[in-house]
Design an enzyme around this catalytic site. Structure first.
Site, PDB file in Angstrom:
ATOM      1  N   ASP A  68       0.806  -1.208   0.080  1.00  0.00           N
ATOM      2  CA  ASP A  68      -0.090  -0.206   0.084  1.00  0.00           C
ATOM      3  C   ASP A  68       0.795   1.125   0.009  1.00  0.00           C
ATOM      4  O   ASP A  68       0.580   2.407   0.608  1.00  0.00           O
ATOM      5  CB  ASP A  68      -1.131  -0.065   1.338  1.00  0.00           C
ATOM      6  CG  ASP A  68      -1.938  -0.983   1.039  1.00  0.00           C
ATOM      7  OD1 ASP A  68      -2.315  -1.429  -0.027  1.00  0.00           O
ATOM      8  OD2 ASP A  68      -2.601  -1.361   2.152  1.00  0.00           O
ATOM      9  N   GLY A  90       1.645   2.683  -2.900  1.00  0.00           N
ATOM     10  CA  GLY A  90       1.165   3.391  -4.141  1.00  0.00           C
ATOM     11  C   GLY A  90       1.839   2.734  -5.523  1.00  0.00           C
ATOM     12  O   GLY A  90       1.902   3.463  -6.633  1.00  0.00           O
ATOM     13  N   LYS A 139      -0.048  -7.178 -13.824  1.00  0.00           N
ATOM     14  CA  LYS A 139      -0.040  -7.715 -12.342  1.00  0.00           C
ATOM     15  C   LYS A 139      -0.259  -9.166 -12.300  1.00  0.00           C
ATOM     16  O   LYS A 139      -1.361  -9.696 -12.239  1.00  0.00           O
ATOM     17  CB  LYS A 139      -1.388  -7.058 -11.664  1.00  0.00           C
ATOM     18  CG  LYS A 139      -1.456  -7.419 -10.245  1.00  0.00           C
ATOM     19  CD  LYS A 139      -0.556  -6.343  -9.329  1.00  0.00           C
ATOM     20  CE  LYS A 139      -0.804  -6.535  -7.994  1.00  0.00           C
ATOM     21  NZ  LYS A 139      -0.207  -5.672  -7.032  1.00  0.00           N
ATOM     22  N   GLY A 159       4.760  -5.836  -8.932  1.00  0.00           N
ATOM     23  CA  GLY A 159       4.834  -6.792  -8.168  1.00  0.00           C
ATOM     24  C   GLY A 159       3.778  -6.748  -7.080  1.00  0.00           C
ATOM     25  O   GLY A 159       2.672  -6.134  -7.118  1.00  0.00           O
ATOM     26  N   PRO A 172       2.614  14.495  -4.715  1.00  0.00           N
ATOM     27  CA  PRO A 172       1.804  14.880  -3.559  1.00  0.00           C
ATOM     28  C   PRO A 172       0.699  14.161  -3.350  1.00  0.00           C
ATOM     29  O   PRO A 172       0.171  13.182  -3.990  1.00  0.00           O
ATOM     30  CB  PRO A 172       1.739  16.409  -3.740  1.00  0.00           C
ATOM     31  CG  PRO A 172       1.492  16.329  -5.279  1.00  0.00           C
ATOM     32  CD  PRO A 172       2.367  15.305  -5.979  1.00  0.00           C
ATOM     33  N   LEU A 218      -2.899  13.415  -3.594  1.00  0.00           N
ATOM     34  CA  LEU A 218      -3.900  13.675  -4.793  1.00  0.00           C
ATOM     35  C   LEU A 218      -5.152  12.941  -4.395  1.00  0.00           C
ATOM     36  O   LEU A 218      -5.416  11.944  -3.905  1.00  0.00           O
ATOM     37  CB  LEU A 218      -3.431  13.383  -5.897  1.00  0.00           C
ATOM     38  CG  LEU A 218      -2.007  13.751  -6.698  1.00  0.00           C
ATOM     39  CD1 LEU A 218      -1.740  13.133  -7.897  1.00  0.00           C
ATOM     40  CD2 LEU A 218      -2.417  15.195  -6.995  1.00  0.00           C
TER      41      LEU A 218
END
Length: 238
Positions: A12, A14, A37, A117, A209, A211
């Site tokens: 998590d 990003g 993925k 990954g 940043p 968002l």
């Protein structure tokens, strides 16, 4: 054709957001794109089969499009580590099966391919192999997504050291602000970024940043403005 493996300093941080934003940036430049993925857990049931939100976001950024099964060939419902999900499902995941499952998609010519990954660099695939072995087997340069929060300096340096120990180049790193409080003191925030830039053996491809957007596609489009496309080692030498 350029293909990269995208990993992160943890779960998590990003990876999918950065991958989608980078693919969106490539599409803005008129390039063909492919986001894969290979393994996804935490999938939801649909009439078409198990679907993963991250894989669907990557599929939306593929141009030309591909069927979902090529984007995410191995899917599990429980939101747990993939090797544990496979064990619960009575399935065996190996590097051989994964590389074979990805082969049809990778055979298609594409300007930019990103293989995302699961979790961080050392996520197990089975009792003897980990997902990092896929990047090693395919000899892929790596993009590291650094979740910008307290502790990220140690996490990023350890991940970069592991990537280098496996013999792969770090094509670049992307900072993704997870904790808004981490950037409250702008001087310290910039000092953290400078430390990452100093110690990570690859260029900074952008710092994103916090968002907000109404959809994954809109979020990717917003993130694209903050990112540069990576170069392969061969391109860097020219």
């Amino acid at each position: 054709m350029a293909t990269f493996f995208v990993t992160g300093t943890g779960t998590d941080v990003g990876k999918t957001f950065v991958s989608c934003a980078m693919l969106a940036r490539a599409r803005e430049q008129g390039l063909t794109t492919l986001g894969l993925k290979p393994v996804a857990s935490g999938c939801h049931a649909t009439p078409q089969g198990l679907r993963n939100a991250d894989a669907l976001a990557l599929q939306a950024q593929c141009h030309p499009g591909l069927p979902y099964e090529r984007i995410n060939p191995v899917a599990f419902a429980p939101p747990i580590a993939p090797h544990l999900a496979a064990r619960q499902a009575g399935q065996e995941m190996t590097l051989d099966t994964l590389t074979g499952a990805l082969a049809p998609a990778l055979a298609e010519p594409c300007d930019l391919t990103l293989i995302e990954g699961a979790g961080g660099w050392r996520v197990p695939l089975n009792d003897k192999e980990d997902l990092a072995g896929l990047a090693t087997r395919l000899a892929l340069p790596v993009i590291l997504v650094v979740g910008l929060e307290l502790g990220c300096l140690n996490q990023a340096r350890l991940a970069a050291e592991a990537i280098r120990a496996d013999g792969l180049p770090l094509a670049g790193w992307v900072g993704n602000l997870l904790d808004a409080d981490f950037a409250v003191d702008g001087t310290i925030y910039r000092a953290n970024l400078a430390t990452l830039d100093q110690h990570l053996p690859g260029p900074c491809l952008g710092v994103v940043p916090r968002l907000d957007a109404a959809s994954p596609a809109a979020l990717a489009q917003s993130g694209a403005a903050h990112l540069a496309l990576p170069c392969t080692p061969d391109e860097e030498r020219t």
